[in-house]
Design a protein around this motif. Structure first.
Motif, PDB file in Angstrom:
ATOM      1  N   HIS A 111       0.837  -1.204   0.000  1.00 39.33           N
ATOM      2  CA  HIS A 111       0.000   0.000   0.000  1.00 39.33           C
ATOM      3  C   HIS A 111       0.873   1.256   0.000  1.00 39.33           C
ATOM      4  N   ASN A 135       2.949   6.090  -5.851  1.00 38.18           N
ATOM      5  CA  ASN A 135       2.708   5.633  -7.217  1.00 38.18           C
ATOM      6  C   ASN A 135       1.484   6.386  -7.721  1.00 38.18           C
ATOM      7  N   ASP A 136       0.928   6.003  -8.823  1.00 41.49           N
ATOM      8  CA  ASP A 136      -0.279   6.652  -9.307  1.00 41.49           C
ATOM      9  C   ASP A 136      -1.369   6.473  -8.254  1.00 41.49           C
ATOM     10  N   GLN A 157      -4.361   7.078  -8.229  1.00 44.42           N
ATOM     11  CA  GLN A 157      -5.659   6.616  -8.728  1.00 44.42           C
ATOM     12  C   GLN A 157      -5.682   5.092  -8.861  1.00 44.42           C
ATOM     13  N   GLN A 158      -4.535   4.470  -8.687  1.00 44.51           N
ATOM     14  CA  GLN A 158      -4.454   3.004  -8.706  1.00 44.51           C
ATOM     15  C   GLN A 158      -4.183   2.529  -7.286  1.00 44.51           C
ATOM     16  N   GLY A 159      -4.545   1.315  -7.001  1.00 47.01           N
ATOM     17  CA  GLY A 159      -4.139   0.690  -5.746  1.00 47.01           C
ATOM     18  C   GLY A 159      -4.689   1.375  -4.501  1.00 47.01           C
ATOM     19  N   TRP A 160      -4.053   1.031  -3.372  1.00 48.10           N
ATOM     20  CA  TRP A 160      -4.516   1.494  -2.061  1.00 48.10           C
ATOM     21  C   TRP A 160      -3.586   2.567  -1.524  1.00 48.10           C
ATOM     22  N   GLU A 216      -9.033   3.517  -2.152  1.00 48.85           N
ATOM     23  CA  GLU A 216      -8.698   2.515  -3.164  1.00 48.85           C
ATOM     24  C   GLU A 216      -9.069   3.084  -4.535  1.00 48.85           C
ATOM     25  N   LYS A 217      -8.103   3.143  -5.424  1.00 45.20           N
ATOM     26  CA  LYS A 217      -8.320   3.691  -6.772  1.00 45.20           C
ATOM     27  C   LYS A 217      -9.011   5.057  -6.699  1.00 45.20           C
TER      28      LYS A 217
END
Ligand code: 2AM
Ligand code: CA
Ligand code: CA
Ligand code: CA
Length: 264
Positions: free
Chosen positions: A58, A72-73, A75-78, A106-107
């Motif tokens: 995360h 990271n981006d 808008q992706q992942g947690w 999340e996202k």
């Protein structure tokens, strides 16, 4: 996840409560108005180490930047968004009226929101789609209010000339409402809108950790949230925030904020 996060938030709050007898070491960040203490960093480290252990993949975004890896981006992942102490000035000067704010997205969508005032023993929390709570009590959906009957949260600084906004429409707003309050902790002020202690909260420049958990909580009770230009708040960007009961939000936008001079 919810139970574990709740346990972390309560433990962090207990640590802060127990540390109140000794004055924390204070540093200035950008100016003498912008404080940080060793406790801010300590509490953020507390969350970062637990999250990294439990959820190594995360992302973490905290005000004090303890988690050195960039996002990271988002808008992706947690992504966990943490304000270890919201209202540091209150923490130092008043020894109350501060909170811990923790959100999980999340996202780009809120999943969990926690706002904990450890001195008052008030935990505001929400799981997306399952309602918002103050401790064990479910918060009722917000009803409508008129401007003239509203008590709104606003920092008086925004009523003085500033580079972000034309302040004159806001002076008209504070003249017309029933009352204004300034708690000095943005996350708590959003929680107070969720439980009806404030009818609206308006602020011109906040960061994701100030409002991420608040957004997760207020949406569960039907509060309307936007920027002061009536655009959606982007949770991973600095933003102005207007959060209010339904109806009142539209009235504030239409009557005070939608004038051409208020737009930039
Ligand atoms: P903080 O205590 O976590 O810094 C009132 O000061 C509110 O505005 C608080 O929620 C505070 O959060 C937030 N805030 C955001 N940026 C700030 C800054 N540069 N100086 C002081 N408070 C700030
Ligand atoms: Ca700060
Ligand atoms: Ca803050
Ligand atoms: Ca803070």
């Amino acid at each position: 996840m919810y139970n574990q996060t709740k346990a972390w938030v309560l433990e962090a709050g207990q640590r802060l409560r127990e540390s109140m007898d000794t004055d924390p070491r204070i540093e200035y960040k950008t100016s003498v108005r912008d404080l940080v203490t060793e406790k801010d960093r300590e509490i953020e480290s507390f969350f970062v180490s637990r999250i990294r252990h439990a959820y190594p993949d995360h992302d973490i975004l905290g005000e004090e930047g303890i988690h050195e890896k960039g996002l990271n981006d988002p808008q992706q992942g947690w992504v966990w968004i943490i304000d270890p102490i919201d209202g540091t000035t209150n923490f130092v000067h008043q020894k109350q009226n501060f909170c811990i704010s923790v959100a999980l997205y999340e996202k780009g969508e809120p999943r969990l929101g926690f706002i904990y005032d450890p001195m008052a023993g008030e935990l505001f929390h929400a799981i997306a789609g399952q309602g918002a709570f103050l401790n064990d009590q479910r918060l009722a959906p917000l009803t409508e209010t008129k401007v003239e009957e509203a008590v709104i949260g606003i920092n008086s600084l925004w009523l003085t000339p500033n580079k972000h906004f034309d302040f004159k429409p806001l002076q008209a707003l504070v003249r017309d409402v029933r009352g204004t309050r300034s708690v000095g902790a943005a996350a708590l002020e959003m929680a107070y809108v969720a439980c009806g202690r404030l009818d609206a909260y308006l602020t011109l420049r906040l960061s994701p950790w100030d409002f991420a958990a608040g957004l997760a909580i207020v949406r569960e009770v039907g509060a309307v949230t936007s920027t002061v230009h009536n655009q959606p708040v982007q949770v991973f960007e600095k933003s102005s925030v207007l959060v209010a009961r339904p109806g009142l939000h539209q009235a504030i936008i239409d009557r005070y904020l939608h004038s051409p001079s208020a737009r930039r």
